[in-house]
Design a protein around this motif. Structure first.
Motif, mmCIF file in Angstrom:
data_model
loop_
_atom_site.group_PDB
_atom_site.id
_atom_site.type_symbol
_atom_site.label_atom_id
_atom_site.label_comp_id
_atom_site.label_asym_id
_atom_site.label_seq_id
_atom_site.Cartn_x
_atom_site.Cartn_y
_atom_site.Cartn_z
ATOM 1 N N TRP A 105 0.929 -1.438 -0.567
ATOM 2 C CA TRP A 105 -0.130 -0.190 -0.165
ATOM 3 C C TRP A 105 0.436 1.281 -0.237
ATOM 4 N N ALA A 106 0.279 2.226 -0.310
ATOM 5 C CA ALA A 106 1.381 3.502 -0.901
ATOM 6 C C ALA A 106 0.393 5.170 -0.610
ATOM 7 N N VAL A 107 0.632 6.179 0.097
ATOM 8 C CA VAL A 107 -0.028 6.678 0.296
ATOM 9 C C VAL A 107 0.083 7.765 -0.873
ATOM 10 N N VAL A 108 -1.299 8.714 -1.319
ATOM 11 C CA VAL A 108 -0.641 9.704 -2.710
ATOM 12 C C VAL A 108 -1.099 10.760 -2.013
ATOM 13 N N VAL A 109 0.151 11.691 -2.565
ATOM 14 C CA VAL A 109 0.006 13.347 -1.679
ATOM 15 C C VAL A 109 -0.529 14.472 -2.670
ATOM 16 N N THR A 110 -1.755 14.877 -3.053
ATOM 17 C CA THR A 110 -2.230 15.791 -3.497
ATOM 18 C C THR A 110 -1.864 17.397 -2.575
ATOM 19 N N TYR A 111 -2.309 18.000 -3.608
ATOM 20 C CA TYR A 111 -3.380 19.520 -2.237
ATOM 21 C C TYR A 111 -3.801 20.245 -3.133
ATOM 22 N N SER A 112 -4.989 21.028 -1.998
ATOM 23 C CA SER A 112 -6.126 22.234 -2.859
ATOM 24 C C SER A 112 -5.606 23.575 -2.548
ATOM 25 N N ASP A 113 -6.050 24.227 -3.166
ATOM 26 C CA ASP A 113 -5.652 26.013 -2.496
ATOM 27 C C ASP A 113 -6.423 27.133 -2.831
ATOM 28 N N ASP A 114 -7.934 25.993 -2.559
ATOM 29 C CA ASP A 114 -9.041 25.963 -2.325
ATOM 30 C C ASP A 114 -9.370 27.077 -1.543
ATOM 31 N N GLY A 115 -8.603 27.651 -0.620
ATOM 32 C CA GLY A 115 -8.830 28.636 0.407
ATOM 33 C C GLY A 115 -8.959 28.239 2.085
ATOM 34 N N TYR A 116 -8.609 29.000 3.187
ATOM 35 C CA TYR A 116 -9.183 28.809 4.509
ATOM 36 C C TYR A 116 -9.755 27.614 4.492
ATOM 37 N N VAL A 117 -10.043 27.330 4.755
ATOM 38 C CA VAL A 117 -11.475 25.931 5.275
ATOM 39 C C VAL A 117 -11.495 26.343 6.453
ATOM 40 N N SER A 118 -12.916 26.855 7.098
ATOM 41 C CA SER A 118 -13.255 27.126 8.896
ATOM 42 C C SER A 118 -13.459 26.062 8.785
ATOM 43 N N ASP A 119 -13.394 26.320 10.087
ATOM 44 C CA ASP A 119 -13.690 24.638 11.285
ATOM 45 C C ASP A 119 -14.629 25.260 12.508
ATOM 46 N N GLU A 120 -15.940 26.137 11.979
ATOM 47 C CA GLU A 120 -16.125 26.377 12.823
ATOM 48 C C GLU A 120 -17.319 25.314 13.489
ATOM 49 N N ASP A 121 -17.458 24.962 12.731
ATOM 50 C CA ASP A 121 -19.015 23.695 12.680
ATOM 51 C C ASP A 121 -18.424 23.046 12.972
ATOM 52 N N ALA A 122 -17.113 22.381 13.107
ATOM 53 C CA ALA A 122 -16.516 20.894 13.147
ATOM 54 C C ALA A 122 -16.989 19.877 14.247
#
Length: 302
Positions: A105-122
């Motif tokens: 097994w292996a882990v694929v690394v990607t990145y999204s630059d869609d902006g700051y994701v608020s965690d207020e409702d987590a």
């Protein structure tokens, strides 16, 4: 809209590619080399690993190696026979088992630059309700998949229930999937690390029989993954930085889909290319639309 679709496809392609690898009956390098010779030609990195595209880094222990973008794509595309994917930034590979072992097994690394994701409702997320809606959405869309000539897929449940660590700004979860033509169920294990301008994705797919192995490895990777100074979640500047149009709940569904509710529309498109892809993600369309209907009405989603 075109850029949005490209971003969503890139997010989904990681799961699609690794799922195809997990389901494939045999491997081949396409270069005349044996799998062992192919692996020997790769350039493994160890220790401190920079991921400049994401302004992030890994501090890997001896339990893991890293393949940079070119070699990572060679593994995914040549060794495991998956479609090309320019969004792949790298591949984290356990020292054991090796890439050519049966339980690899292996882990694929990607990145999204869609902006700051608020965690207020987590803290308010009801993961059981989310799961039930995802399951129903997946079930509802199986008819369309069958009509298009492809197999069905069912989301059986959480293999690992979602958990968000507010202190480290990291989220992880795992799903158990059943493809109708597959002998074994599929494990899809995800980590999301929140940063100032987006989030880093670590995605692993294997057979459910490897849950213990993969879960142990992914938990080890959690503290090894960080954003660089200046790109961390705490570095967010509300006066200048872009904000994502969704919260942490949407990360389980792929994040970018929250902006456009595109899962239902893209399901059949994806099915044309990858019969064994993680089309179960398509079932999240109804959930995403429900979660963000209010925000769209207020103009939060363009």
């Amino acid at each position: 809209m075109k850029a949005m679709i490209r971003g969503l496809l890139a997010t989904l392609c990681v799961g699609l590619a690794l799922s195809a690898a997990a389901q494939a009956p045999e491997e081949g390098t396409g270069s005349g080399k044996t799998p062992e010779q192919f692996v020997a030609s790769l350039h493994f990195k160890d220790g401190e690993i920079a991921v400049p595209q994401a302004k992030a880094h890994f501090r890997l222990t001896s339990a893991f190696h890293y393949l940079e973008q070119a070699d990572a794509r060679r593994v995914l595309e040549e060794l495991w026979g998956n479609p090309p994917d320019e969004s792949v930034l790298g591949l984290i590979v356990p020292a054991t088992p090796t890439l050519v072992d049966d339980n690899s097994w292996a882990v694929v690394v990607t990145y999204s630059d869609d902006g700051y994701v608020s965690d207020e409702d987590a803290a308010k997320i009801d993961y059981q309700e989310m799961l039930e809606e995802m399951q129903q959405g997946t079930k509802d869309e199986n008819a369309a998949r069958k009509e298009a000539g492809y197999g069905t897929v069912d989301l059986l449940g959480w293999a690992v229930a979602p958990r968000y660590d507010a202190a480290s700004k990291k989220m992880y979860w795992a799903k158990e999937l059943k493809f109708d033509e597959a002998k074994d169920n599929t494990l899809n294990y995800d980590i999301r690390v929140l940063g100032r301008n987006g989030y880093l994705s670590l995605n692993a797919v294997s057979n459910m029989s490897e849950l213990g192995l993969v879960q142990t490895g992914m938990q080890q990777l959690l503290p090894m993954t960080e954003f660089d100074a200046g790109a961390r979640y705490a570095d967010y500047d509300s006066s200048t930085d872009k904000v994502a149009a969704y919260g942490v709940a949407a990360l389980i569904g792929g994040g970018l889909a929250a902006k456009a509710g595109l899962f239902a529309k893209l399901g059949l498109i994806l099915a044309k290319f990858w019969k064994l892809g993680l089309i179960a993600f398509v079932g999240l369309g109804a959930l995403i639309k429900k979660m963000f209907a209010g925000k769209r009405e207020k103009g939060a989603v363009s």
